[in-house]
Design a protein around this motif. Structure first.
Motif, PDB file in Angstrom:
ATOM      1  N   GLY A 118       0.790  -1.225   0.000  1.00 27.66           N
ATOM      2  CA  GLY A 118       0.000   0.000   0.000  1.00 27.66           C
ATOM      3  C   GLY A 118       0.820   1.271   0.000  1.00 27.66           C
ATOM      4  O   GLY A 118       0.317   2.328   0.376  1.00 27.66           O
ATOM      5  N   ARG A 164       0.137   4.527  -2.918  1.00 28.19           N
ATOM      6  CA  ARG A 164      -1.015   5.419  -2.896  1.00 28.19           C
ATOM      7  C   ARG A 164      -0.616   6.812  -2.438  1.00 28.19           C
ATOM      8  O   ARG A 164       0.475   7.012  -1.894  1.00 28.19           O
ATOM      9  CB  ARG A 164      -2.080   4.845  -1.956  1.00 28.19           C
ATOM     10  CG  ARG A 164      -2.661   3.512  -2.423  1.00 28.19           C
ATOM     11  CD  ARG A 164      -3.738   3.047  -1.469  1.00 28.19           C
ATOM     12  NE  ARG A 164      -3.194   2.826  -0.124  1.00 28.19           N
ATOM     13  CZ  ARG A 164      -3.945   2.705   0.971  1.00 28.19           C
ATOM     14  NH1 ARG A 164      -5.256   2.812   0.882  1.00 28.19           N
ATOM     15  NH2 ARG A 164      -3.376   2.493   2.134  1.00 28.19           N
ATOM     16  N   GLN A 191      -2.802   6.949   2.384  1.00 29.96           N
ATOM     17  CA  GLN A 191      -2.019   6.067   3.258  1.00 29.96           C
ATOM     18  C   GLN A 191      -2.213   6.438   4.725  1.00 29.96           C
ATOM     19  O   GLN A 191      -2.375   5.554   5.574  1.00 29.96           O
ATOM     20  CB  GLN A 191      -0.538   6.144   2.890  1.00 29.96           C
ATOM     21  CG  GLN A 191      -0.190   5.542   1.551  1.00 29.96           C
ATOM     22  CD  GLN A 191       1.303   5.461   1.337  1.00 29.96           C
ATOM     23  OE1 GLN A 191       2.063   5.180   2.272  1.00 29.96           O
ATOM     24  NE2 GLN A 191       1.750   5.703   0.121  1.00 29.96           N
TER      25      GLN A 191
END
Length: 318
Positions: free
Chosen positions: A61, A64, A69
């Motif tokens: 992730g 992003r 985040q």
């Protein structure tokens, strides 16, 4: 009291969010890509594959936008999820749970040692003001305050080996009743002891000029009883207010002390996380450190009215 504590916690929420936002921004915009560093630190010949790096970044992730985040991180925190370590893949909460008890026990012992040593020394220095005893105590406090933990730790280890050649190096953790804790405990308590000695001495000197102290002495009350019953309680009020500063000093000093003496606490975990650019661990340790300082300030606010009833009246009038 419960309403007051609840209000303080509600007021702290924006402060905690600002701290987390600042640390997260430093981790996001700072130098060093943790995914690339994993490849660079891998043993053997690991091919630098941009596609694989991007796939790992996407699975973590990290591709992003910043606000997305950060929002996901706060949402996971609200559900008790601190994420996983980028370097080891372990749960951050499991790593914190294993390291936190060591740091908490060490910090508690340091606070107790500071109170048992510094308050009596500060009281004696004030009662013996401008004498040799006062100069020795105050000079020693200034000397201890000037020595940082990362200097005092190695110096004491070398001194111990020189004085006792056959002694083992105090390295590792065996609990609060292990003899190996004595040296790191002393190093961690040096600056807090110096701070409380100076604060206690200044507070006692101020109290000595009060009318109730002169009245007690005029009535023939023994000097020991004057010190314990008439001087010590009002002196504890400004001393307790330094608890927040003591906690900050202990949290900062624990990083160096645990690294030097091989203690598996939060300080050593922080250094390892910084070395590996392990952002989830760094964020979790920062959050815990912020809460420790805030909780210590709350304890000060709760203890203050118990030591000085006038503070309780002032708070009620508001």
């Amino acid at each position: 009291m419960l309403r007051y504590i609840t209000t303080r916690f509600v007021v702290w929420i924006p402060s905690v969010l600002l701290v987390m936002l600042g640390v997260y921004a430093l981790a996001y915009y700072g130098a060093g890509d943790p995914i690339k560093l994993i490849f660079l630190r891998a043993p053997g010949d690991v091919a630098y594959n941009p596609e694989r790096i991007e796939a790992i970044r996407e699975s973590a992730g990290l591709n992003r936008p910043f606000l997305a985040q950060f929002g996901s991180y706060i949402w996971n925190l609200l559900h008790g999820n601190f994420g996983n370590s980028l370097s080891s893949g372990r749960s951050v909460w499991a790593m914190i749970s294993a390291a936190a008890p060591v740091s908490f026990k060490l910090a508690l012992c340091s606070i107790l040692l500071t109170a048992l040593v510094a308050i009596p020394l500060g009281l004696i220095a004030a009662l013996k003001q401008n004498t040799r005893t006062d100069y020795i105590i105050l000079g020693s406090a200034l000397f201890l305050w000037a020595i940082p933990a990362y200097v005092a730790g190695p110096m004491l280890m070398v001194l111990l080996i020189m004085v006792l050649p056959g002694s083992a190096v105090p390295y590792g953790w065996g609990g609060v009743f292990d003899v190996r804790i004595l040296l790191p405990l002393l190093v961690l308590s040096f600056q807090p002891i110096a701070l409380i000695v100076r604060q206690t001495r200044a507070a006692v000197i101020e109290v000595l000029s009060e009318d109730f102290v002169r009245t007690a002495r005029a009535k023939g009350v023994p000097e020991t009883m004057v010190a314990l019953r008439h001087i010590l309680r009002p002196v504890l009020t400004p001393v307790v207010t330094q608890l927040g500063l003591i906690m900050i000093t202990i949290v900062n000093g624990a990083i160096f002390v645990e690294l030097v003496f091989g203690l598996p606490g939060l300080g050593r975990l922080t250094v390892k996380a910084l070395t590996n650019t392990d952002y989830p661990v760094i964020l979790a340790v920062t959050l815990i450190g912020s809460f420790l300082v805030m909780i210590s300030n709350l304890l000060v606010d709760v203890l203050y009215p118990l030591l000085d009833p006038r503070a309780n009246d002032t708070r009620r009038s508001r």
